[in-house]
Design a protein around this motif. Structure first.
Motif, PDB file in Angstrom:
ATOM      1  N   TYR A  10     -19.115  17.363   9.236  1.00 45.74           N
ATOM      2  CA  TYR A  10     -20.439  16.871   8.846  1.00 45.74           C
ATOM      3  C   TYR A  10     -20.648  17.062   7.340  1.00 45.74           C
ATOM      4  CZ  TYR A  10     -22.007  16.460  13.705  1.00 45.74           C
ATOM      5  OH  TYR A  10     -22.158  16.093  15.030  1.00 45.74           O
ATOM      6  N   ARG A  11     -21.494  16.210   6.757  1.00 45.54           N
ATOM      7  CA  ARG A  11     -21.856  16.365   5.348  1.00 45.54           C
ATOM      8  C   ARG A  11     -22.770  17.581   5.180  1.00 45.54           C
ATOM      9  NH1 ARG A  11     -22.955  10.983   6.182  1.00 45.54           N
ATOM     10  NH2 ARG A  11     -25.190  11.398   6.014  1.00 45.54           N
ATOM     11  N   GLN A  12     -22.838  18.089   3.972  1.00 44.30           N
ATOM     12  CA  GLN A  12     -23.752  19.180   3.664  1.00 44.30           C
ATOM     13  C   GLN A  12     -25.185  18.764   3.982  1.00 44.30           C
ATOM     14  OE1 GLN A  12     -23.269  22.303   2.759  1.00 44.30           O
ATOM     15  NE2 GLN A  12     -21.027  22.083   2.812  1.00 44.30           N
ATOM     16  N   GLY A  13     -25.949  19.679   4.538  1.00 45.09           N
ATOM     17  CA  GLY A  13     -27.325  19.400   4.915  1.00 45.09           C
ATOM     18  C   GLY A  13     -27.504  19.364   6.426  1.00 45.09           C
ATOM     19  N   PHE A  14     -26.411  19.087   7.155  1.00 43.29           N
ATOM     20  CA  PHE A  14     -26.468  19.131   8.610  1.00 43.29           C
ATOM     21  C   PHE A  14     -26.221  20.563   9.074  1.00 43.29           C
ATOM     22  CE2 PHE A  14     -25.629  14.692   7.787  1.00 43.29           C
ATOM     23  CZ  PHE A  14     -26.366  14.035   8.762  1.00 43.29           C
ATOM     24  N   THR A  15     -26.906  20.988  10.116  1.00 41.90           N
ATOM     25  CA  THR A  15     -26.766  22.358  10.605  1.00 41.90           C
ATOM     26  C   THR A  15     -26.323  22.443  12.064  1.00 41.90           C
ATOM     27  OG1 THR A  15     -29.115  22.447  11.204  1.00 41.90           O
ATOM     28  CG2 THR A  15     -28.495  23.217   8.990  1.00 41.90           C
ATOM     29  N   ARG A  16     -26.493  21.331  12.840  1.00 37.53           N
ATOM     30  CA  ARG A  16     -26.107  21.345  14.249  1.00 37.53           C
ATOM     31  C   ARG A  16     -25.323  20.081  14.596  1.00 37.53           C
ATOM     32  NH1 ARG A  16     -28.199  25.199  17.398  1.00 37.53           N
ATOM     33  NH2 ARG A  16     -27.847  24.052  19.339  1.00 37.53           N
ATOM     34  N   LEU A  24     -23.326  24.466  13.315  1.00 41.03           N
ATOM     35  CA  LEU A  24     -22.106  24.180  12.578  1.00 41.03           C
ATOM     36  C   LEU A  24     -21.633  25.424  11.832  1.00 41.03           C
ATOM     37  CD1 LEU A  24     -23.067  20.708  11.051  1.00 41.03           C
ATOM     38  CD2 LEU A  24     -21.861  21.169  13.202  1.00 41.03           C
ATOM     39  N   VAL A  25     -20.342  25.463  11.505  1.00 41.70           N
ATOM     40  CA  VAL A  25     -19.785  26.539  10.687  1.00 41.70           C
ATOM     41  C   VAL A  25     -19.335  25.942   9.363  1.00 41.70           C
ATOM     42  CG1 VAL A  25     -19.102  27.946  12.654  1.00 41.70           C
ATOM     43  CG2 VAL A  25     -17.512  26.243  11.768  1.00 41.70           C
ATOM     44  N   GLU A  26     -19.085  26.822   8.375  1.00 39.08           N
ATOM     45  CA  GLU A  26     -18.895  26.334   7.015  1.00 39.08           C
ATOM     46  C   GLU A  26     -17.503  25.790   6.733  1.00 39.08           C
ATOM     47  OE1 GLU A  26     -20.041  29.215   4.180  1.00 39.08           O
ATOM     48  OE2 GLU A  26     -22.173  29.162   4.709  1.00 39.08           O
ATOM     49  N   ASN A  27     -16.476  26.265   7.435  1.00 37.00           N
ATOM     50  CA  ASN A  27     -15.139  25.769   7.112  1.00 37.00           C
ATOM     51  C   ASN A  27     -14.321  25.531   8.381  1.00 37.00           C
ATOM     52  OD1 ASN A  27     -13.504  28.320   7.731  1.00 37.00           O
ATOM     53  ND2 ASN A  27     -15.017  29.087   6.262  1.00 37.00           N
TER      54      ASN A  27
END
Length: 346
Positions: A10-16, A24-27
């Motif tokens: 996912y692009r930055q700004g999405f959390t789920r 979501l996780v960062e990497n």
């Protein structure tokens, strides 16, 4: 950002994750490690390893038996696979690994009882002997062919089922479809069944209703519940391998999507008994007692179908008992005998 379940990016700004509804996780590495981390947490929660093995059929049936009897459990592959993007070519083998089932220490005695009964039933009815079991029925006039997978009846010149894409079989005199299909899976778990069907399609393995679009109707189609997956006998071994590989990417907990019927250990019909003037203690005539806890559900369903109140006792652990009222004793024993005879003949 990555989904720890489906590994979608996912692009930055999405959390789920929109599909899995999880954070979501960062990497990507963190997403890959997620199944192992979750397995460790779940194992600590449940505490005791009940079973381990490589048979996907017994694995799924044990999970179903435990959850059906309200025993919380956790099932997962022994060694969750590493996604293709993170492994070298030398690790790309297709041989599926094993599975394991965990329960809490508190539930262990009952879980062991269920495990023993499930193993007994599994030995009586091994997967390689399970046919599709399309019931005998009166065929529609003009039927010239029957699909061995979906049971659809057709009166066209086509030799293939337009629904499943497999050769039609000639109608049998007794109305039965000849024994050419196998039951691959009938677990009440819609999401897993959907994944299994997608994997079969990717592997080019036909299954019942494989080409039926949502809401579509095929004339002559014999209705089967949508959780059953049936394949041709010639594809059964390869389909089993596909199912094992799909299971390598699944973890099962009580909230993981199983749809289960009424708790088989609950007493039934006490309100009906009260209408007849019976107190709960009046339901005291023993109609069945045995060590196979798996038979309790079948006996209970038979009694419920005939609206016969009953009570269940499962203490001490290791022996189950079914009680009914003396007025229903004769009919209840007849129904129990029919269930027992059916279990022995399978």
């Amino acid at each position: 950002m990555f989904c720890p379940e489906c590994k979608a990016e996912y692009r930055q700004g999405f959390t789920r994750c929109a599909d899995c509804d999880v954070d979501l996780v960062e990497n990507y590495v963190e997403a890959v490690r997620h199944p192992l981390a979750k397995k460790t947490v779940a194992s600590e929660k449940y505490g005791t390893r009940l079973w381990g093995g490589s048979d996907p059929y017994f694995y799924m049936e044990l999970l179903w038996s435990l959850w059906n009897k309200k025993v919380a459990c956790y099932g997962a592959p022994e060694n969750p696979p590493v996604p293709k993007a993170m492994r070298g070519s030398e690790l790309g083998g297709s041989n599926p690994g094993g599975f394991e089932v965990w329960v809490s220490e508190e539930d262990l005695p009952l879980a062991k009882w269920i495990l023993g009964s499930a193993a007994e039933e599994f030995e009586k009815d091994p997967p390689e002997e399970r046919t599709a079991n399309i019931p005998e029925r009166e065929l529609s006039p003009g039927t010239t062919g029957i699909c061995p997978l979906c049971g659809g009846e057709f009166a066209t010149a086509s030799s293939y089922c337009p629904n499943c894409g497999v050769p039609l079989r000639l109608p049998q005199p007794d109305g039965a479809v000849e024994d050419s299909a196998r039951l691959l899976c009938d677990i009440y778990h819609p999401k897993f069944i959907a994944d299994l069907r997608k994997a079969l399609e990717a592997a080019g393995i036909p299954y019942n209703n494989a080409n039926l679009t949502s809401g579509g109707i095929v004339p002559g189609l014999y209705y089967t519940l949508n959780y059953r997956v049936v394949v041709l006998e010639q594809d059964f071994e390869r389909a089993t391998q596909v199912m094992s590989q799909v299971l390598q990417h699944w973890e099962f907990e009580p909230s993981a999507g199983f749809t289960v019927p009424r708790d088989p250990f609950l007493d039934y019909g006490l309100e009906l008994a009260a209408q007849k003037g019976w107190d709960p203690e009046d339901i005291s005539v023993l109609v069945w007692s045995g060590e196979n806890i798996g038979l309790v559900g079948g006996i209970g369903l038979a009694l419920q179908e005939h609206q016969i109140p009953y009570r269940i006792e499962t203490q001490p652990v290791g022996t189950a008992k079914v009680f009914t009222h003396e007025e229903d004793e004769s009919r209840a024993k007849e129904l129990t005998w029919e269930v027992m005879q059916g279990a022995r003949s399978e």
